[in-house]
Design an enzyme around this catalytic site. Structure first.
Site, PDB file in Angstrom:
ATOM      1  N   CYS A   2      34.471 -15.468  28.715  1.00 52.13           N
ATOM      2  CA  CYS A   2      34.110 -16.813  29.155  1.00 52.13           C
ATOM      3  C   CYS A   2      32.929 -17.269  28.327  1.00 52.13           C
ATOM      4  O   CYS A   2      32.304 -16.470  27.627  1.00 52.13           O
ATOM      5  CB  CYS A   2      33.695 -16.811  30.623  1.00 52.13           C
ATOM      6  SG  CYS A   2      34.940 -16.143  31.735  1.00 52.13           S
ATOM      7  N   ARG A  27      36.180 -19.431  23.743  1.00 56.16           N
ATOM      8  CA  ARG A  27      36.029 -18.218  24.557  1.00 56.16           C
ATOM      9  C   ARG A  27      36.821 -18.296  25.872  1.00 56.16           C
ATOM     10  O   ARG A  27      36.900 -17.313  26.607  1.00 56.16           O
ATOM     11  CB  ARG A  27      34.555 -17.993  24.901  1.00 56.16           C
ATOM     12  CG  ARG A  27      33.655 -17.858  23.694  1.00 56.16           C
ATOM     13  CD  ARG A  27      32.229 -17.636  24.125  1.00 56.16           C
ATOM     14  NE  ARG A  27      32.098 -16.384  24.834  1.00 56.16           N
ATOM     15  CZ  ARG A  27      31.956 -15.203  24.264  1.00 56.16           C
ATOM     16  NH1 ARG A  27      31.910 -15.109  22.956  1.00 56.16           N
ATOM     17  NH2 ARG A  27      31.855 -14.118  24.991  1.00 56.16           N
ATOM     18  N   TRP A  74      37.704 -18.078  31.283  1.00 56.29           N
ATOM     19  CA  TRP A  74      38.963 -17.428  30.919  1.00 56.29           C
ATOM     20  C   TRP A  74      39.205 -16.450  32.048  1.00 56.29           C
ATOM     21  O   TRP A  74      38.541 -15.425  32.151  1.00 56.29           O
ATOM     22  CB  TRP A  74      38.810 -16.712  29.579  1.00 56.29           C
ATOM     23  CG  TRP A  74      40.051 -16.003  29.139  1.00 56.29           C
ATOM     24  CD1 TRP A  74      40.301 -14.667  29.226  1.00 56.29           C
ATOM     25  CD2 TRP A  74      41.198 -16.587  28.515  1.00 56.29           C
ATOM     26  NE1 TRP A  74      41.545 -14.396  28.710  1.00 56.29           N
ATOM     27  CE2 TRP A  74      42.103 -15.539  28.258  1.00 56.29           C
ATOM     28  CE3 TRP A  74      41.546 -17.886  28.155  1.00 56.29           C
ATOM     29  CZ2 TRP A  74      43.337 -15.762  27.661  1.00 56.29           C
ATOM     30  CZ3 TRP A  74      42.774 -18.102  27.558  1.00 56.29           C
ATOM     31  CH2 TRP A  74      43.651 -17.054  27.309  1.00 56.29           C
ATOM     32  N   ASN A  98      29.997 -13.931  32.696  1.00 53.66           N
ATOM     33  CA  ASN A  98      31.071 -13.538  31.797  1.00 53.66           C
ATOM     34  C   ASN A  98      31.166 -12.022  31.873  1.00 53.66           C
ATOM     35  O   ASN A  98      30.164 -11.345  31.655  1.00 53.66           O
ATOM     36  CB  ASN A  98      30.738 -13.981  30.366  1.00 53.66           C
ATOM     37  CG  ASN A  98      31.680 -13.388  29.345  1.00 53.66           C
ATOM     38  OD1 ASN A  98      32.846 -13.140  29.645  1.00 53.66           O
ATOM     39  ND2 ASN A  98      31.185 -13.152  28.148  1.00 53.66           N
ATOM     40  N   GLY A  99      32.347 -11.504  32.182  1.00 47.47           N
ATOM     41  CA  GLY A  99      32.495 -10.051  32.260  1.00 47.47           C
ATOM     42  C   GLY A  99      33.359  -9.667  33.439  1.00 47.47           C
ATOM     43  O   GLY A  99      34.049 -10.505  34.022  1.00 47.47           O
ATOM     44  N   GLU A 487      54.933  -3.478  12.529  1.00 44.50           N
ATOM     45  CA  GLU A 487      53.857  -4.433  12.790  1.00 44.50           C
ATOM     46  C   GLU A 487      53.077  -4.732  11.502  1.00 44.50           C
ATOM     47  O   GLU A 487      52.709  -5.876  11.247  1.00 44.50           O
ATOM     48  CB  GLU A 487      52.931  -3.880  13.888  1.00 44.50           C
ATOM     49  CG  GLU A 487      51.700  -4.691  14.209  1.00 44.50           C
ATOM     50  CD  GLU A 487      51.965  -6.113  14.679  1.00 44.50           C
ATOM     51  OE1 GLU A 487      53.129  -6.485  14.911  1.00 44.50           O
ATOM     52  OE2 GLU A 487      50.987  -6.886  14.765  1.00 44.50           O
ATOM     53  N   LYS A 491      52.661  -8.454   9.918  1.00 44.61           N
ATOM     54  CA  LYS A 491      51.348  -9.069   9.655  1.00 44.61           C
ATOM     55  C   LYS A 491      51.288  -9.568   8.218  1.00 44.61           C
ATOM     56  O   LYS A 491      50.834 -10.682   7.952  1.00 44.61           O
ATOM     57  CB  LYS A 491      50.186  -8.077   9.864  1.00 44.61           C
ATOM     58  CG  LYS A 491      49.807  -7.733  11.282  1.00 44.61           C
ATOM     59  CD  LYS A 491      49.091  -8.813  12.037  1.00 44.61           C
ATOM     60  CE  LYS A 491      50.040  -9.704  12.772  1.00 44.61           C
ATOM     61  NZ  LYS A 491      50.486  -9.349  14.081  1.00 44.61           N
ATOM     62  N   GLU A 494      53.544 -12.727   7.662  1.00 42.64           N
ATOM     63  CA  GLU A 494      53.204 -13.998   8.302  1.00 42.64           C
ATOM     64  C   GLU A 494      51.948 -14.636   7.728  1.00 42.64           C
ATOM     65  O   GLU A 494      51.837 -15.853   7.699  1.00 42.64           O
ATOM     66  CB  GLU A 494      53.134 -13.879   9.822  1.00 42.64           C
ATOM     67  CG  GLU A 494      52.081 -12.981  10.361  1.00 42.64           C
ATOM     68  CD  GLU A 494      52.143 -12.862  11.890  1.00 42.64           C
ATOM     69  OE1 GLU A 494      52.612 -13.764  12.573  1.00 42.64           O
ATOM     70  OE2 GLU A 494      51.687 -11.822  12.397  1.00 42.64           O
ATOM     71  N   HIS A 510      68.533   6.308   3.107  1.00 40.10           N
ATOM     72  CA  HIS A 510      69.849   5.743   3.421  1.00 40.10           C
ATOM     73  C   HIS A 510      70.005   4.328   2.875  1.00 40.10           C
ATOM     74  O   HIS A 510      70.866   3.587   3.313  1.00 40.10           O
ATOM     75  CB  HIS A 510      70.077   5.759   4.938  1.00 40.10           C
ATOM     76  CG  HIS A 510      70.073   7.138   5.516  1.00 40.10           C
ATOM     77  ND1 HIS A 510      71.101   8.028   5.335  1.00 40.10           N
ATOM     78  CD2 HIS A 510      69.139   7.800   6.238  1.00 40.10           C
ATOM     79  CE1 HIS A 510      70.812   9.181   5.929  1.00 40.10           C
ATOM     80  NE2 HIS A 510      69.617   9.057   6.491  1.00 40.10           N
ATOM     81  N   LYS A 609      51.265 -20.565  17.880  1.00 35.49           N
ATOM     82  CA  LYS A 609      50.698 -19.477  18.682  1.00 35.49           C
ATOM     83  C   LYS A 609      51.551 -19.183  19.900  1.00 35.49           C
ATOM     84  O   LYS A 609      51.627 -18.058  20.353  1.00 35.49           O
ATOM     85  CB  LYS A 609      49.266 -19.869  19.093  1.00 35.49           C
ATOM     86  CG  LYS A 609      48.469 -18.756  19.715  1.00 35.49           C
ATOM     87  CD  LYS A 609      48.156 -17.639  18.728  1.00 35.49           C
ATOM     88  CE  LYS A 609      47.593 -16.404  19.364  1.00 35.49           C
ATOM     89  NZ  LYS A 609      47.764 -15.203  18.537  1.00 35.49           N
TER      90      LYS A 609
END
Ligand code: F6R
Length: 614
Positions: A2, A27, A74, A98-99, A487, A491, A494, A510, A609
C-alpha cells in the site's frame, strides 16, 4: 503493498496528500482515504476504487487541516471497499498501515473481549485500537502518543509501516517501521512521512530512510527519531537527486527491473504468517475444505492457468506429485474448457492468475466447478473475478505488478504452490513433521538467496552485448526446471522480440538438435539435481555441434565450465525450491537483452497486463 503519506506543517495539506497518493498509486489502487486534523477534530474521507474517486469526493467538499495522513490500498485482509479503506479510526486515534499483522486475529479477539468494537475486516484497525487503549495510560517518557505507539508495537507480529494521528495530540504525527518501507522527508517548518520518496519529493529532497524497528515523532519544526529499543537515535538525512519519474521506479530504469529486485520481499510476504515451524506444517486457514477431504477424498489435482501462471502450475504439478503424492494434471486454461476434462467432486482444481481477470482461466474454473470440483485460486488481486468465483483463495502478496512481463507474480505463485503442496502432503501423511520443518526452514531462507542473485547483475550486461544479435534461442531444462526453461523462453520472447523456445532437455535429440549452430544460443538450466548427469550429457551433445551455451548452474560446479561459454551461478537449494532460484538469472538475462536492444520493456508491443478476452 500500500502507499502511505503524512504531513505536518503550516499548509492546508489535503491537496498535498492527494498528490502524494497519486504518486504512490503504483503501490495499490483498490481504495484510498485521508484524515486531517482541523480545530482539534479528525475528519476522515475514504472511497472505494481508484484514487480519482477520493479526489472527486474531496474536491466536492474540501477538508481543511494542517496535519494529515493518507493511504492508497492494495487489499490483503478484507475486501476492497470503503469500510476497509484506510485510515482506520479508534477513539481519538487514526492510523494508516502498509504490511501484514500476523497475529491480528488473536489481538482482535482480545480487544473485543475488552468491549472494543470493530468496523472493518482489516488487520490495521487493531493497531488503532491498541494505540487508543495505550493512550489512556501511556508508559515511558517522551511524547504520550509516541509512548502509546510503542506500547502497541510491542504487541504486533508481522510487517508494518504505520503512521498515526490523535485528536488529543494534534502537535505530532508518529511513525513506525518494521519490514515495510517508510521514509521521513525533512523541510523547513514542515515534515513528511511516506512509503516512498516520490510521494513528497516535490516538497523536499532530504530524506531519512527509517531502519527496521525505528519510530519517529514528527513535529512541524523537527523530527525525533528512536531506535527499536526506544532510545533517541541519530538518523542522517540523505539528499535525493533522482528525477520524479525514475523515483517512482525507485531509481530503476524500468518497473520490470524494480519488480525483479522486489522478489525477496514479496516472497517473504507470501510466506509470512503461513509457516508453523514448530509442527513442520503450513497454515492455510483460507482453504477451508471439509474435514478429511484432502486425506480421504482427494484423488486428483487439476491446475488451470495461462502464460507465466501456467508455467508456475507446471512446477506445482511436480511439487504436488513429489511432496503430496497426488496425481496432478496441468492444462492451459484456453484448452481445458474445450477438452473433455475428467474432473469431479474428488478433484481439487487450482486456478492460478496474477490479475484474477484472465477470461480463459475464469472459463476453465467455471467448467471445473460445473463438474463438481472444488476450486482454490492462487491469485494476486483481491476481489478480482477469479478470486470471487473460486471456493477458496490463497493470495500471493506480490503487490501490484506494473511491468507487463510477469516476474514477482510468478515467484510468489511458486511460493504459494510450495506451501499448498506441503500442506496437502502433511495431511496425507506423505511428509512428516521433520521433513516439513526442513522444507519450511529452507523456504524461509529463499528471500536472502534471491537477494544475493539480484544484487549481482553486471554479468548480464556483457551477455546482452554478446548474445542480443541472435535471432533465436533454445532454453532447456529437466524435471522441476523444465517449466523454468519454458518461462525463460517466454520472458525473452515477450520483451526482446527474439524468438525462443523452451524444451525438455531430453527431447532435444528428438528434433531441435537439427537447429544447432553457432548462431543459435542454448540456455540450459542445470543446477545440481537428480537429473543433473542427464542434462550434462545433453550439453555435451550441444557443444559437439558448435552451439554456444549459457548455463544456469550450482555454485562450485566446475564440470559445467567445460561445456558452457557463460555460467550463471545459483546457490545450492533443495530441488523443490530450485525454480524460485533458477528463474532469477533468466529474468535478468531477458531484461538486459531487451534493454540492450532498446525495446519497450515495461509495455512490450501487442501485449496487455490483463487478458480479458478469450
Ligand atoms: C507473461 C505474462 C502472461 C500472463 C498470462 C496470465 O509474462 O504475464 O503470460 O502470465 O496472461 O495472466 P494472469 O496470471 O493474470 O492470469
Amino acid at each position: 503493498m500500500c502507499g502511505i503519506v503524512g504531513y505536518i506543517g503550516p499548509r492546508d495539506c489535503g491537496p498535498l496528500l492527494l498528490d502524494g497518493l497519486r504518486r504512490l498509486e503504483y503501490r495499490g489502487y483498490d481504495s484510498a482515504g485521508i484524515a486531517l486534523i482541523d480545530q482539534g477534530k479528525i475528519n476522515v474521507r475514504r472511497a472505494e476504487g481508484k484514487l480519482r474517486n477520493l479526489e472527486a469526493a474531496f474536491y466536492r467538499e474540501p477538508m481543511p487541516g494542517k496535519v494529515g495522513i493518507g493511504h492508497t490500498r492494495w487489499a490483503t485482509h478484507g475486501r476492497p471497499c470503503e469500510e476497509n479503506a484506510h485510515p482506520h479510526r479508534a477513539g481519538s486515534v487514526v492510523v494508516v498501515h502498509n504490511g501484514i499483522i500476523e497475529n491480528h486475529l488473536a489481538l482482535k479477539k482480545e480487544l473485543q473481549s475488552r468491549g472494543r468494537v470493530f468496523e472493518s475486516d482489516t488487520d490495521t484497525e487493531i493497531i488503532a485500537h491498541l494505540i487508543d487503549e495505550a493512550l489512556a495510560a501511556p508508559q515511558g517518557g517522551g511524547h504520550p502518543l509516541h509512548a502509546a505507539l510503542r506500547m502497541a508495537l510491542a504487541r504486533l507480529e508481522g510487517a508494518y509501516a504505520i503512521v498515526a494521528l490523535s485528536e488529543e495530540h494534534p502537535d505530532v504525527i508518529v511513525a513506525a517501521r518494521a519490514h515495510s518501507p517508510l521514509v521521513v522527508g525533512l523541510a523547513d517548518g514542515e515534515q513528511f512521512a511516506a512509503s516512498d520518496v516520490p510521494a513528497v519529493m516535490e516538497h523536499t529532497r532530504n530524506f531519512v530512510f527509517l531502519d527496521d524497528g525505528d519510530t519517529a515523532v514528527l513535529y512541524a519544526d523537527r523530527v525525533d527519531f528512536f531506535d527499536g529499543e526506544g532510545a533517541a537515535a541519530v538518523r542522517e538525512p540523505k539528499r535525493i537527486n533522482w528525477d520524479p519519474v525514475s523515483a517512482e521506479k525507485q531509481g530503476y530504469k524500468h518497473f520490470m527491473l524494480k519488480e525483479i529486485h522486489e522478489q525477496p520481499a514479496r516472497i517473504a510476504d507470501t510466506l509470512r504468517g503461513r509457516i508453523d515451524l514448530e509442527n513442520g506444517n503450513v497454515e492455510l486457514g483460507e482453504v477451508d475444505l471439509p474435514e478429511g477431504f484432502i486425506r480421504d477424498q482427494l484423488k486428483h489435482v487439476q491446475v488451470v492457468a495461462c502464460g507465466t501462471s501456467y508455467h508456475s502450475g507446471l512446477v506445482g504439478r511436480y511439487l504436488m506429485e513429489s511432496l503430496a503424492r497426488v496425481h496432478t494434471s496441468v492444462d492451459l486454461a484456453s484448452e481445458f474448457r474445450y477438452a473433455s476434462p475428467v474432473v469431479d467432486e474428488n478433484t481439487l482444481c487450482i486456478a492460478i492468475s496474477q490479475s484474477g481477470e484472465t477470461a480463459d482461466t475464469l472459463a476453465a474454473l467455471r467448467e471445473a466447478r460445473r463438474n463438481g470440483a472444488r476450486v482454490v485460486a492462487i491469485c494476486n488481486v483481491m476481489e478480482s473475478t477469479i478470486a470471487r468465483e473460486s471456493d477458496f483463495v490463497i493470495y500471493t502478496h506480490a503487490g501490484p505488478e506494473i511491468g507487463v512481463a510477469s516476474t514477482k507474480a510468478f515467484t510468489t505463485q511458486l511460493t504459494a504452490l510450495f506451501l499448498l503442496a506441503v500442506w496437502v502432503g502433511r495431511q496425507r501423511g506423505t511428509i512428516d513433521g521433520a521433513r516439513g520443518q526442513a522444507l519450511l526452514t529452507e523456504a524461509r531462507h529463499i528471500p536472502s538467496v534471491i537477494e544475493g542473485l539480484v544484487s549481482n547483475d553486471e554479468i548480464y550486461l556483457q551477455i546482452a552485448k554478446d548474445f542480443s544479435h541472435a535471432r533465436s534461442f533454445l532454453f532447456l531444462g529437466r524435471g522441476i526446471n523444465y517449466p523454468i526453461a519454458l518461462e525463460g523462453a517466454l520472458k525473452l520472447k515477450e520483451i526482446s522480440y527474439i524468438h525462443a523456445e523452451g524444451y525438455a532437455s531430453g527431447e532435444m535429440k528428438h528434433g531441435p538438435i537439427a537447429l544447432i549452430d553457432d548462431d543459435f544460443p542454448i540456455v540450459v538450466v542445470a543446477p545440481r539435481s537428480k537429473t543433473y548427469e542427464k542434462t550434462f550429457s545433453n550439453l555435451e551433445e550441444v557443444k559437439a555441434r558448435g552451439g554456444r551455451v549459457i548455463a544456469v548452474a550450482t555454485e562450485g560446479d566446475t564440470d559445467i565450465e567445460r561445456h558452457a561459454d557463460v555460467v550463471l551461478r545459483v546457490p545450492h537449494v533443495s530441488e523443490e525450491l530450485q525454480p524460485l532460484v533458477t528463474v532469477i538469472p533468466l529474468q535478468l538475462l531477458s531484461y538486459y537483452i531487451a534493454d540492450f536492444k532498446g525495446t519497450d520493456v515495461d509495455q512490450p508491443r501487442n501485449l496487455a497486463k490483463s487478458v480479458t478476452v478469450e
